[in-house]
Design an enzyme around this catalytic site. Structure first.
Site, mmCIF file in Angstrom:
data_model
loop_
_atom_site.group_PDB
_atom_site.id
_atom_site.type_symbol
_atom_site.label_atom_id
_atom_site.label_comp_id
_atom_site.label_asym_id
_atom_site.label_seq_id
_atom_site.Cartn_x
_atom_site.Cartn_y
_atom_site.Cartn_z
ATOM 1 N N ARG A 111 0.927 -1.216 -0.088
ATOM 2 C CA ARG A 111 -0.002 -0.004 0.067
ATOM 3 C C ARG A 111 0.917 1.291 -0.165
ATOM 4 O O ARG A 111 1.797 1.437 0.795
ATOM 5 C CB ARG A 111 -0.958 0.149 1.203
ATOM 6 C CG ARG A 111 -1.585 1.265 1.485
ATOM 7 C CD ARG A 111 -2.797 1.141 2.478
ATOM 8 N NE ARG A 111 -3.613 2.510 2.591
ATOM 9 C CZ ARG A 111 -3.488 3.021 3.406
ATOM 10 N NH1 ARG A 111 -3.218 2.940 4.603
ATOM 11 N NH2 ARG A 111 -4.132 4.175 3.477
ATOM 12 N N HIS A 156 -2.881 10.964 0.804
ATOM 13 C CA HIS A 156 -2.535 10.735 2.265
ATOM 14 C C HIS A 156 -2.265 11.887 2.936
ATOM 15 O O HIS A 156 -0.898 12.170 2.978
ATOM 16 C CB HIS A 156 -1.721 9.476 2.255
ATOM 17 C CG HIS A 156 -1.462 8.699 3.543
ATOM 18 N ND1 HIS A 156 -1.697 7.388 3.687
ATOM 19 C CD2 HIS A 156 -1.115 9.315 4.665
ATOM 20 C CE1 HIS A 156 -1.322 7.145 5.098
ATOM 21 N NE2 HIS A 156 -0.850 8.033 5.608
ATOM 22 N N ASN A 343 -7.874 1.595 9.260
ATOM 23 C CA ASN A 343 -6.695 1.757 9.906
ATOM 24 C C ASN A 343 -7.221 1.518 11.675
ATOM 25 O O ASN A 343 -8.057 2.260 12.067
ATOM 26 C CB ASN A 343 -6.274 2.984 9.870
ATOM 27 C CG ASN A 343 -5.740 3.122 8.584
ATOM 28 O OD1 ASN A 343 -5.801 2.486 7.485
ATOM 29 N ND2 ASN A 343 -5.049 4.234 8.012
ATOM 30 N N TYR A 345 -5.340 0.983 15.663
ATOM 31 C CA TYR A 345 -4.329 0.993 16.606
ATOM 32 C C TYR A 345 -4.501 0.927 17.927
ATOM 33 O O TYR A 345 -3.739 0.442 18.519
ATOM 34 C CB TYR A 345 -3.428 2.047 16.189
ATOM 35 C CG TYR A 345 -2.673 2.408 14.818
ATOM 36 C CD1 TYR A 345 -1.567 2.143 14.877
ATOM 37 C CD2 TYR A 345 -3.347 2.999 13.957
ATOM 38 C CE1 TYR A 345 -0.870 2.157 13.631
ATOM 39 C CE2 TYR A 345 -3.017 2.869 12.665
ATOM 40 C CZ TYR A 345 -1.475 2.785 12.545
ATOM 41 O OH TYR A 345 -0.874 2.832 11.319
ATOM 42 N N GLU A 418 -4.166 -0.421 7.738
ATOM 43 C CA GLU A 418 -2.983 -0.385 8.577
ATOM 44 C C GLU A 418 -3.309 -0.751 10.008
ATOM 45 O O GLU A 418 -4.302 -0.628 10.621
ATOM 46 C CB GLU A 418 -2.785 1.371 8.701
ATOM 47 C CG GLU A 418 -2.389 2.027 7.909
ATOM 48 C CD GLU A 418 -2.225 3.432 8.078
ATOM 49 O OE1 GLU A 418 -2.005 3.949 9.338
ATOM 50 O OE2 GLU A 418 -2.339 4.502 7.070
ATOM 51 N N GLU A 474 7.257 10.074 11.059
ATOM 52 C CA GLU A 474 5.845 9.996 11.719
ATOM 53 C C GLU A 474 5.251 11.474 12.095
ATOM 54 O O GLU A 474 5.050 11.553 13.246
ATOM 55 C CB GLU A 474 5.834 9.076 12.893
ATOM 56 C CG GLU A 474 4.694 8.767 13.685
ATOM 57 C CD GLU A 474 3.515 8.236 13.097
ATOM 58 O OE1 GLU A 474 3.625 7.552 11.938
ATOM 59 O OE2 GLU A 474 2.467 8.585 13.545
ATOM 60 N N TRP A 475 4.866 12.117 11.153
ATOM 61 C CA TRP A 475 4.171 13.485 11.213
ATOM 62 C C TRP A 475 4.722 14.165 12.427
ATOM 63 O O TRP A 475 6.145 14.549 12.321
ATOM 64 C CB TRP A 475 2.834 13.116 11.618
ATOM 65 C CG TRP A 475 2.074 12.206 10.222
ATOM 66 C CD1 TRP A 475 1.692 11.115 10.468
ATOM 67 C CD2 TRP A 475 1.973 12.672 8.865
ATOM 68 N NE1 TRP A 475 1.138 10.738 9.308
ATOM 69 C CE2 TRP A 475 1.303 11.620 8.170
ATOM 70 C CE3 TRP A 475 2.409 13.738 8.076
ATOM 71 C CZ2 TRP A 475 1.217 11.449 6.888
ATOM 72 C CZ3 TRP A 475 2.195 13.674 6.757
ATOM 73 C CH2 TRP A 475 1.665 12.586 6.090
ATOM 74 N N PHE A 483 7.786 2.866 13.532
ATOM 75 C CA PHE A 483 6.996 1.815 13.188
ATOM 76 C C PHE A 483 7.196 0.579 12.117
ATOM 77 O O PHE A 483 6.439 -0.219 11.941
ATOM 78 C CB PHE A 483 5.462 2.411 12.514
ATOM 79 C CG PHE A 483 4.394 3.090 13.687
ATOM 80 C CD1 PHE A 483 3.300 2.324 14.045
ATOM 81 C CD2 PHE A 483 4.605 4.247 13.901
ATOM 82 C CE1 PHE A 483 2.738 2.942 15.041
ATOM 83 C CE2 PHE A 483 3.812 5.036 14.832
ATOM 84 C CZ PHE A 483 2.789 4.414 15.131
HETATM 85 C C1 NOJ Z 1 -2.445 6.561 10.522
HETATM 86 C C2 NOJ Z 1 -1.846 7.163 9.106
HETATM 87 O O1 NOJ Z 1 -2.598 6.923 8.034
HETATM 88 C C3 NOJ Z 1 -0.371 7.084 9.039
HETATM 89 O O2 NOJ Z 1 0.261 8.255 8.230
HETATM 90 C C4 NOJ Z 1 0.502 7.179 10.204
HETATM 91 O O3 NOJ Z 1 1.884 7.208 10.381
HETATM 92 C C5 NOJ Z 1 0.104 6.125 11.197
HETATM 93 N N1 NOJ Z 1 -1.444 6.309 11.458
HETATM 94 C C6 NOJ Z 1 0.653 5.848 12.595
HETATM 95 O O4 NOJ Z 1 0.533 6.972 13.478
#
Ligand code: NOJ
Length: 520
Positions: A111, A156, A343, A345, A418, A474-475, A483
């Site tokens: 992906r 994205h 997604n 988590y 995800e 990671e933003w 990750f």
């Molecule tokens: C979801 C997001 O789509 C992705 O960009 C991000 O890195 C992961 N979560 C982990 O936080």
């Protein structure tokens, strides 16, 4: 004759026993499991990524600046390590090596997302950047030649900065046309080989971070949700999400009417989900947990699937929630998704803030549905807490989430687009520790187990993607939150498998073998 009959009976009983033995085994926790794989033979096992977090090459070969390029350059202090995605993991130049890593894992899908500003640097104005098209063509062909199916997200989080400057991006309905145009170009150039498309990644989470708390670009919010110089957290997120939902519908419509018959692919949307467990048995807390779902994933999925917003949102937001005109409802109904991307988590406890007052906290206010999200009830935590404040390990919550989605949206195929575990790198963390990632293995194996239970309960899940192939940008946490199944050394960009990479490889292999055992 009698001897022959007994012989046949013995052989039959023997093969029955072998069959029963092969189909069942007792796991270490004493639970009887099927050893035949729960995963059908066309199940996708993959890893996930996104353009801004992976590609780098931020101003190479005609790419323009996007919202994240500008945000990270203008506000380095907002990123944990004051870094940016200029280079990221340089997948733009290293994708061949990365495909070898995927081959090592044995995944059958990858992906990734399209960088809007690489393909259409000025949006609809100014034409196509053919170097961008070429990059994705080569990437797609290279994946396919290794037996890896491209699973492509059109968008994205990143979009050309010009669209922000010119008309405020998602706050303006014009963004629907811009996105429709991007989608059309992608279907036209890549659709003969891409069989899985998703339109937007996590519009729910993007809008919350960009327009409620204002922590993501374009940094718009109002008090008490965040500290921004402009914006309105109780109005703008709902406008932005409305435009995203309609932009999604436009892209699906283009695919269905112009391309799908010939290209024979499928299309969906990706939302972020969390399991919300009522903190008590009271009706107020149970209602609050339901509201939390409505103000999160149902916010997007209800309109996409049923053509209307969840009733909890309508009740609380009143006129702040835009309405779909009858033409828009028609367009939503004519653009049904083939699947939804999930997604997932984490889980939270939810406490009601409508009938009792919560002073502050994540979820406590109107735009969030007055449903406070907590990681503890007294001294009991929701799953195992980790170094990452939002990640709580609760596989059972995933099981419940999949059952919830199956009840609310019956029969819709789902891909887990995800799921993964983040290691927060502290100053004292060593590379050795990062490679020896037992927590990640524990997390992923627990969630994959929960996924199989949900599938046996009836969840129609067609694929699973680990976030993420590599450590990446990671933003707001920059490169400090890792990750990846593969470790990235950010000085040399060298990729090294973590223990979880071998674990995932074995898991996939085992399930493919089990399928073969049963098929034969
Ligand atoms: C979801 C997001 O789509 C992705 O960009 C991000 O890195 C992961 N979560 C982990 O936080």
């Amino acid at each position: 004759m009698k001897t022959l009959t007994s012989f046949v009976i013995i052989i039959f009983l023997q093969s029955l026993l072998v069959h029963i033995f092969c189909l069942h085994q007792t796991s270490s926790n004493g639970i009887l499991e099927y050893s035949s794989s729960t995963f059908p033979s066309d199940f996708l096992f993959g890893t996930a990524s996104s353009a801004y977090q992976y590609e780098g090459a931020f101003s190479t070969d005609g790419k323009s600046l996007n919202n994240w390029d500008v945000f990270t350059h203008e506000n380095p202090g907002k990123i944990l390590d004051e870094n940016n995605g200029d280079i990221a993991v340089d997948q733009y130049h290293r994708f061949r090596e990365d495909i070898q890593l995927m081959t090592f894992l044995g995944v059958n899908s990858y992906r990734f997302s399209i960088s809007w500003s690489r393909v259409l640097p000025r949006g609809k104005l100014g034409g196509i950047n053919y170097s961008g098209i070429k990059y994705y063509n080569i990437l797609i062909n290279s994946l396919i030649s290794r037996g890896i199916k491209p699973f492509v997200t059109l968008n994205h989080m990143d979009y050309p900065q010009e669209l922000e400057n010119r008309f405020q991006s998602w706050l303006n309905p014009e963004m629907q046309n811009e996105f429709g145009y991007l989608a059309d170009i992608c279907f036209k150039h890549f659709g003969n080989r891409v069989k899985y498309w998703t339109t937007l990644n996590e519009p729910n989470q993007q809008v919350i971070l960009a327009y409620i708390t204002g922590r993501f670009p374009p940094s718009r919010c109002s008090s008490p949700y965040g500290n921004c110089s402009r914006g309105n957290s109780e109005i703008e997120p709902f406008i932005a999400a409305h435009n995203m939902i309609l932009a999604h519908a436009k892209a699906v419509n283009i695919y269905k009417t112009k391309y799908q018959r010939e290209q024979k692919g499928s299309i969906g949307i990706v939302v972020q989900t969390s399991w919300f467990e009522p903190i008590s048995d009271s009706i107020a807390d149970k209602d609050a947990a339901e509201r939390a779902q409505s103000f999160y994933s149902n916010w997007i999925l209800d309109p996409v699937i049923y053509g209307k917003y969840p009733k909890e949102m309508v009740n609380i937001l009143g006129t702040a929630l835009p309405q779909f005109s009858s033409n828009q409802v028609k367009s939503l109904n004519n653009s049904k998704v083939d699947f939804i991307g999930i997604n997932h988590y984490t889980s939270y406890f939810i406490q009601d803030c409508l009938t009792s007052s919560c002073n502050a906290g994540y979820g406590a206010f109107k735009a969030e549905g007055f449903a406070l999200k907590l990681d503890r009830k007294g001294n009991v935590s929701i799953g195992e807490l980790t170094d990452v404040d939002w990640q709580h390990i609760d596989p059972e919550g995933f099981h419940k989430m999949l059952n919830y989605l199956t009840d609310r949206y019956p029969n819709i195929p789902m891909f887990i687009t995800e799921n993964g575990f983040g290691d927060l790198q502290k100053p004292e963390t060593t590379d050795k520790e990062l490679l020896h990632d037992t927590k990640r293995i524990q997390y992923i194996s627990g969630y994959l187990e929960a996924l199989q239970v949900a599938m046996r309960d009836g969840a129609n899940v067609k694929g699973y993607f680990v976030w993420s192939l590599l450590d990446n940008f990671e933003w707001l946490d920059g490169y400090k939150l890792r990750f990846g199944l593969f470790h990235v050394d950010y000085t040399t960009l060298k990729r090294t498998p973590k223990e979880s990479a071998s674990w995932y490889k074995n898991f996939i292999e085992e399930h493919v073998n089990r399928r073969e055992l049963v098929d034969n």
